[in-house]
Write an enzyme that holds these catalytic residues in place. Structure first.
Site, PDB file in Angstrom:
ATOM      1  N   GLY A   1      -2.485   2.505 -10.054  1.00  0.00           N
ATOM      2  CA  GLY A   1      -1.563   3.621 -10.274  1.00  0.00           C
ATOM      3  C   GLY A   1      -0.208   3.111 -10.729  1.00  0.00           C
TER       4      GLY A   1
ATOM      5  N   GLY B   1      -5.931  -0.059  -4.237  1.00  0.00           N
ATOM      6  CA  GLY B   1      -6.121  -1.493  -4.386  1.00  0.00           C
ATOM      7  C   GLY B   1      -5.116  -2.296  -3.590  1.00  0.00           C
TER       8      GLY B   1
ATOM      9  N   ARG C   1       6.348  -8.819   9.116  1.00  0.00           N
ATOM     10  CA  ARG C   1       5.050  -9.372   9.464  1.00  0.00           C
ATOM     11  C   ARG C   1       4.000  -8.958   8.441  1.00  0.00           C
ATOM     12  NH1 ARG C   1       2.115  -9.132  15.172  1.00  0.00           N
ATOM     13  NH2 ARG C   1       0.812 -10.981  14.884  1.00  0.00           N
ATOM     14  N   ILE C   2       3.161  -9.901   8.086  1.00  0.00           N
ATOM     15  CA  ILE C   2       2.090  -9.620   7.132  1.00  0.00           C
ATOM     16  C   ILE C   2       0.857  -9.166   7.909  1.00  0.00           C
ATOM     17  CG2 ILE C   2       0.552 -10.707   5.448  1.00  0.00           C
ATOM     18  CD1 ILE C   2       3.496 -10.152   4.496  1.00  0.00           C
TER      19      ILE C   2
ATOM     20  N   LYS D   1      -4.873 -11.990   3.191  1.00  0.00           N
ATOM     21  CA  LYS D   1      -5.612 -12.031   1.923  1.00  0.00           C
ATOM     22  C   LYS D   1      -5.126 -10.940   0.965  1.00  0.00           C
ATOM     23  CE  LYS D   1      -9.919 -13.307   2.182  1.00  0.00           C
ATOM     24  NZ  LYS D   1     -11.406 -13.426   2.243  1.00  0.00           N
TER      25      LYS D   1
ATOM     26  N   GLY E   1       6.964  -3.184   3.487  1.00  0.00           N
ATOM     27  CA  GLY E   1       5.975  -3.084   2.408  1.00  0.00           C
ATOM     28  C   GLY E   1       5.911  -4.331   1.547  1.00  0.00           C
ATOM     29  N   VAL E   2       4.771  -4.535   0.908  1.00  0.00           N
ATOM     30  CA  VAL E   2       4.605  -5.712   0.046  1.00  0.00           C
ATOM     31  C   VAL E   2       4.183  -5.346  -1.381  1.00  0.00           C
ATOM     32  CG1 VAL E   2       4.029  -7.201   1.991  1.00  0.00           C
ATOM     33  CG2 VAL E   2       2.185  -6.051   0.755  1.00  0.00           C
ATOM     34  N   GLY E   3       4.081  -4.059  -1.693  1.00  0.00           N
ATOM     35  CA  GLY E   3       3.467  -3.665  -2.962  1.00  0.00           C
ATOM     36  C   GLY E   3       4.351  -3.852  -4.180  1.00  0.00           C
ATOM     37  N   GLU E   4       5.651  -3.757  -3.997  1.00  0.00           N
ATOM     38  CA  GLU E   4       6.511  -3.728  -5.182  1.00  0.00           C
ATOM     39  C   GLU E   4       7.400  -4.943  -5.318  1.00  0.00           C
ATOM     40  OE1 GLU E   4       7.526   0.556  -6.180  1.00  0.00           O
ATOM     41  OE2 GLU E   4       6.885   0.740  -4.112  1.00  0.00           O
TER      42      GLU E   4
END
Lengths: 330, 175, 769
Positions: free
Chosen positions: C274, C501, C660-661, C665, C733-736
């Site tokens: 997206g 995803g 924190r992750i 993966k 967040g880690v997406g951007e």
């Protein structure tokens, strides 16, 4: 896509009999034609499938190779004889498109593929190829991928093939089956410059079918290279590509072949540069002079002036690296 | 019209304009091959025809009659995955999963091209009998399959593990 | 907004900022932060992986429905004007055609409420959808054809003839600028900040840079084409959509069709990428309208060209960055201003100044985004809107200043590390960028970086560059979740979130299993359906936090109910929800784990088959109480051909401080994926907008270049993994964040390699010849 009839040709004569009718088109791998039909730029009423014809690569009596027009690009590049005797051709083919497309695309179709000019592809734009007399929106538009040599006010499109650039350098002959029987056309004479009639892209008459490409033997293969420069590292059309081959006698150029891609409406054989080098000592000055001889008529557009300098740099670098490289011993 | 698809004979009458991709998806409901551009520019529709990879979006179904076609559905299914499919999961060789079937079909054919000794544009010696499965070779050969999520590293790891386990082991050791 | 409202809002904001931590969500750290050895952080493979690798995950265009007709769209070829003639007769007569819909016969529809205009608005713009003869941009849909097959629909579409009466469209940026600009408004606030006379301080500073950068339009280009399968069941609308906003899409569709929100059911279990583009555009509306007219289910899948014509991308930016510094490198002035293009029909002023608000300490600030209006497809959010292109200008300028002052660029950044948020004065919730720089410099071999142009390897010049990545922590209001626990010890978490995803379903299954003391196999994560609880946009990198806060609230509710059901006969008798945790398939006392009863036992005794709890997340007040941002230290090595100017990326490292992750993966894939898209932004991506016609001229994946396999080296992505004490799970967040800073890191590396400074993206070879 406009509706059409589909027929599979049994042989070249049968194909030409069907293909000579107005509105018919030959279908090879379809990688360009099917796309253009989907865009309704091509609207054949009959597709004559010739992909099953002329599928072999054969030795010629003089020690060259004859490649059937229906052989896929992948098969040509993988053929051991081509890799050993015409590495320039294998490299050029492998630099083009993707593995998937090379598995589909045929030699004949590759030669006859049409330009990727964005204004040619967009029905909302003016294009003299699609509608002769319409005007050309690319001349003053996005023209990074467009021609610097041999263009006209009517058309600044380029021929997108890599394979043809190598074929031009290798003096390939194209066998054509036509309504009047077979004939031979040199590859470098097959495509036209746009002039006032950019919609007429080759010297082939309607209904003519390419059946084979013949490569004569040559002395340059041991020192030859295809270098393609593009905006990403793979799967992109050339900004400039150079097919170069050298045959040396000591420090003197015995033979040289040079052809450029991405710069003109046709694969561009650099005859002026070759003439400037043949029989001369290969010095930096000679190389610069040869490039200048070829590129002095070049004209840049809004976005592609850099291609003149880029072409010069790649010509000079390609030939000087070939001169420095030890002959590849096979 | 007749094709062999994933080992089964298929009889269908389709519009001559129908692509092999649309035959698979819209007529046979084999949705594994994806439509991402419909113009041969992304590789998401990659399937195998007689063992070779092609873009099914540019293939007219009528032209491929009589051919043997394998799609992602023919390679493996959940519970019985192909080793490469397993490696994709293990190495996270995808995110959204849309380009994935095309990447996997493409890679299966790439492996057989490498076994046949077919060179690529980055192969130094075009006349070599065998070609090492290096990351650069894999990357060039897979460049016809776009992944916008950018899972390229994971894909290359999955391919290297599956088709060049020795190289993969070296890399692990080096790390 | 009235003065009274403004004042009230300011007072509230101040009150939230000054409130004791304990009153604020995140004031008490999430207990999950202390789970060190469980599922949190584990490199778990995607739970939907086997479906995706076998082609069995069903995307929006993969729901065959009986009687379905296929749609094709015809687009305008002028940027502004009116449709004078529309001849559809040949199309209507073509084989297989079910319907040709134009503004003449389309049902009456309300315009889409545009994104951010209301809480659940999802529209890309508010142009009337096929309601009149007006054309607002080049590429606007003017007709839709429905036919029995896609081939027939496409062909009939090509038979439609349209004549236009051209109006005056503004398609050139220069003309738009001459027409005047307006300040950008983002999330209700002006993108403007004028603090302590920055221009004067810049003029007086002993060291300065004052430079201009430009970034072109970008297109998201998810590989899945925008698609929907749509049908009516009576007065109810059913949509299998490809969307990152099921609730927003449903609510907005309801407004357009005059329905109650409950009458619209939108599902989207798998989305083929997206990146901000999969919201509501005209195609879903046109498909629903055509379905109603024809009385048939409709499949619409845009062509790739169609995506470029009707789905907006990231807009163009022109940025000025000026930094004034003292001899020690500390900033006197930080100025980041410029212009972005929008349309008259949307409000998305690409907020490129956001990084400059909190990245560096400075004695003064001047930040300003001005907007101008063009007739073009409405621009929209694209991965890290603002930060992706804003960090290009800002982080290149920092590099330019460092070079001018002969200070190492990492050192210069560290010297300007702020103690608290430099523009709001709020304390940071957690900020470890300095640690990331130190870790990264060591790992990347930064000390080997030489002078510009100094390192040559054969034909290639090699250089290193770095830049700061930054992206805020967001949590949007509206989160809610339901947990259903059954007697067999299985739990279902239901929330209307999305999986495009990012790994949401996998990561949240891990989190829920950890919270409830179950195995991942015992947990089902239900999502992608607007009938589920909550409103959770997949945007702003906020899903992890938004879902986390909602599930945490539902969990508390669930434990309360379970303790009531357990009653006085349970070992847990008398305990409060805060005193117990989920473990080993039951509840246990946190500090005395042997005090325990299994869920099965509790439910059996209470003679219940299942128990359900649903709760809303608290409002995201933490965002006004702390300054909450993720950071990354980005390192890049490039080589540049001295012959051709071609740039190749040799190595890339990102060291991330994102709290924190959750899943090592999938998070690594997110970081790497962002970086790959950043490499595209740096080196090749540009949507070509022809200023004469307002037409996009490279609407294809062949002509719009995204990175291919060979463009992407092995990317090293590591993280500090220090929990943010004030976020759910300690995560941000880690997406951007991965795409931010990449453009600058590449440009700075190119400068180090060649001595040439490219300030206009993309960095194509012609700029380096």
């Amino acid at each position: 896509m406009t509706p059409f009839d589909y027929q599979r040709a049994a042989d070249a004569a049968g194909a030409v009999a069907a293909g000579v009718r107005g509105g018919a088109k030959y279908l090879g791998g379809g990688t360009n034609l099917v796309d253009l039909m989907r865009e309704t730029i091509e609207r054949p009423d009959c597709l004559v499938d010739v992909s099953c014809l002329s599928g072999g690569i054969d030795e010629t009596p003089d020690g060259g190779l004859q490649i059937g027009a229906g052989v896929t690009n992948a098969a040509v590049a993988a053929d051991r004889r081509v890799r050993e005797r015409y590495p320039l051709l294998a490299q050029a083919i492998l630099s083009g498109a993707s593995a998937q497309i090379r598995n589909m695309a045929t030699v004949g179709g590759n030669i006859l593929q049409r330009t990727r000019c964005g204004y040619f592809y967009d029905d909302a734009a003016r294009c003299n190829k699609r509608r002769p007399g319409d005007g050309c929106d690319a001349v003053d538009g996005f023209n990074r991928n467009h021609a610097i040599l041999g263009a006209s006010p009517a058309c600044v499109a380029t021929h997108p093939s890599d394979m043809c650039v190598a074929l031009a350098a290798l003096d390939a002959m194209v066998t054509v089956e036509g309504p009047a029987g077979p004939r031979q056309v040199p590859l470098i004479g097959l495509h036209r410059l746009p002039g006032d009639t950019p919609q007429i892209e080759t010297v082939l008459e309607p209904g003519a079918l390419i059946t084979a490409v013949t490569l004569p033997p040559n002395g340059i293969s041991a020192r030859s290279r295809y270098r393609k420069v593009r905006d990403r590292s793979s799967y992109a059309f050339a900004l400039v590509s150079v097919a170069a081959g050298l045959e040396m006698e000591g420090d003197t150029v015995k033979d040289v072949r040079l052809a450029l891609g991405g710069v003109a409406h046709k694969p561009w054989r650099a005859l002026a540069a070759e003439a400037a080098l043949r029989g001369r000592l290969l010095t930096d000055a000679a190389l610069q002079g040869a490039a200048e001889a070829e590129l002095s008529p070049a004209r840049g557009l809004r976005d592609n002036v850099f291609k003149i300098d880029l072409a010069r740099r790649v010509i000079v670098d390609s030939l000087s690296s070939l001169a420095q490289a030890r002959e590849i011993v096979r | 019209m007749r094709w062999t698809i994933n080992g089964a004979e298929v009889d269908e009458t389709v519009d001559v304009r129908t692509s092999l991709l649309d035959l698979l998806r819209e007529r046979l409901h084999l949705f594994g091959a994806k439509k991402g551009c419909d113009q041969g520019a992304c590789g998401a529709c990659t399937v195998l025809v007689d063992g070779r990879r092609i873009n099914s979006c540019l293939a007219l179904a009528v032209q491929y009659q009589g051919r043997e076609i394998v799609t992602i559905e023919g390679l493996g299914a959940p519970g019985a995955l192909h080793p490469l499919q397993k490696a994709f999961v293990e190495h996270d060789g995808f995110q959204c999963g849309y380009c994935t079937p095309g990447q996997i079909c493409s890679a299966v054919a790439m492996a057989s091209e490498l076994r046949d000794g077919a060179p690529s544009y980055v192969t130094e010696d075009l006349t070599a009998e065998t070609i090492d499965v290096t990351p650069e070779e894999v990357r060039e050969r897979m460049s016809g399959n776009l992944c916008r999520c950018g899972a390229y590293n994971g894909i290359v790891d999955a391919l290297t593990e599956t088709y060049a386990p020795a190289a993969e082991a070296d890399k692990r050791e080096a790390a | 907004m009235s003065l009274v409202q403004d004042t009230l809002q300011a007072v509230m904001k101040k009150a939230i900022a000054l409130a004791p931590d304990g009153f604020i969500p995140g004031g008490h750290p999430d207990p999950l932060i202390h789970h060190k050895h469980g599922l949190i952080g584990a490199p778990v493979s995607r739970i939907d992986g086997p479906l995706k690798v076998s082609g069995k995950a069903a995307f929006a265009a993969e729901f065959p429905v009986d009687g379905m007709a296929y749609a094709a769209l015809k687009y305008s070829s002028i940027p502004r004007g009116r449709i004078a003639e529309l001849d559809t007769r040949a199309a209507e007569a073509a084989p297989g055609v079910v319907l040709v819909m134009t503004h003449k016969n389309a049902p009456r529809l309300q315009p889409m409420p545009p994104f951010m205009s209301q809480p659940k608005a999802a529209g890309g713009d508010d142009v009337p959808v096929m309601q009149d003869d007006q054309v607002h941009w080049n590429g606007q849909p003017v007709a839709l054809v429905l036919a029995e097959t896609q081939e027939q629909a496409d062909h009939a579409r090509s038979l439609i003839r349209v004549a236009y009466e051209a109006g005056h469209g503004v398609t050139a940026l220069a003309e738009a600028k001459a027409n005047g600009s307006e300040p950008g408004l983002f999330q209700g606030e002006p993108l403007k900040l004028d603090l302590n006379d920055a221009e004067d301080k810049l003029a007086a500073a002993p060291h300065k840079v004052d430079v201009r950068y430009t970034t072109p339009r970008h297109s998201h280009n998810p590989i899945e084409l925008h698609a929907a399968t749509v049908y009516w069941e009576g007065d109810a609308l059913r949509v299998h959509d490809a969307t990152q906003a099921v609730d927003h899409a449903a609510w907005t569709l309801a407004q357009v069709f005059g329905l109650r929100e409950e009458q619209v059911h939108v599902t989207s279990p798998y989305v083929g990428g997206g990146f901000g583009s999969k919201t509501l555009w005209q195609h879903q509306i046109l498909a629903a309208a055509a379905s109603r007219l024809a009385g048939r289910p409709v499949r619409i899948m845009l062509s790739r060209e169609g995506v470029y014509r009707i789905v907006g991308g990231r807009t163009i930016t022109e940025q000025r960055v000026a930094i004034g510094a003292q001899d020690d490198g500390t900033f006197d002035a930080l100025i980041h201003t410029g212009t972005v293009a929008m349309t008259p029909h949307n409000n998305m002023p690409e907020p490129f100044i956001l990084p400059a608000r909190s990245a560096y300490a400075s004695r003064s600030f001047l930040l300003d985004v001005e907007t101008v209006k063009l007739n073009m497809v409405a621009n929209t959010f694209m991965r890290a809107p603002g930060e992706s292109v804003g960090t290009f200008g800002l982080e290149c300028a920092v590099d330019e200043l460092a070079h001018a002052m002969n200070i190492d660029p990492i050192e210069l950044r560290i010297r300007n590390e702020p103690e608290k948020d430099p523009t709001t004065g709020l304390p940071f919730s957690s900020r470890l960028i300095v640690e990331a720089w130190r870790r990264g410099a060591e790992r990347f071999g930064w000390s080997k970086r030489g002078a510009p142009g100094a390192r040559r390897e054969g034909e290639w010049l090699v250089g290193l560059g770095c830049a700061t990545a930054t992206y805020p922590y967001y949590r949007m209001p509206g989160g809610a979740a339901r947990i259903t626990l059954t007697r067999d010890g299985r739990a279902t978490i239901s929330i209307s979130a999305h999986e495009m995803g990012m790994g949401t379903s996998t990561a949240q299954t891990q989190v829920a299993a950890e919270r409830l003391g179950l195995t991942m196999e015992q947990v089902t994560f239900a999502y992608g359906d607007n009938t589920l609880p909550g409103v959770v946009l997949a945007g702003g990198s906020q899903q992890t936090a938004a879902i986390g806060a909602a599930v945490s609230a539902a969990q508390r509710q669930l434990f309360e109910t379970l303790l009531q059901l357990a009653g006085n006969d349970s070992p847990l008798a008398g305990l409060k929800p805060d005193e117990v945790g989920g473990s080993d398939g039951g509840l246990g006392k946190l500090d005395e784990p042997q005090i325990f009863e299994s869920y099965a036992s509790i439910l059996q005794r209470a003679q219940r088959e299942s128990v359900t709890a649903e709760a809303e997340a608290p409002p995201p007040l933490e965002l006004q109480h702390w300054s909450m941002h993720s950071h990354g230290a980005m390192f890049c090595e490039v080589r540049v051909s001295t012959v051709t100017g071609e740039v190749r990326v040799n190595r890339f490292l990102g060291v991330f401080d994102c709290g924190r992750i959750i899943n090592a993966k999938t998070a690594r894939s997110q970081f790497r994926g962002g970086i790959v898209m950043g490499l595209g932004l740096a080196l090749m991506e540009e949507t070509q907008f022809d200023e004469r016609s307002g037409r996009i001229m490279n609407p294809s994946l062949a002509e719009y270049h995204v990175p291919v396999h060979l463009d992407v080296p092995e990317i090293d992505a590591i993280w500090l993994d220090e929990p943010d004490p004030h976020t759910p799970m300690g995560a941000r967040g880690v997406g951007e964040i991965g795409i931010t800073g990449v453009g600058a890191a590449v440009a700075n590396a190119v400068f180090n390699a060649t001595g040439k400074r490219v300030r206009d993206l993309p960095i194509t070879l012609d700029k380096l010849l």
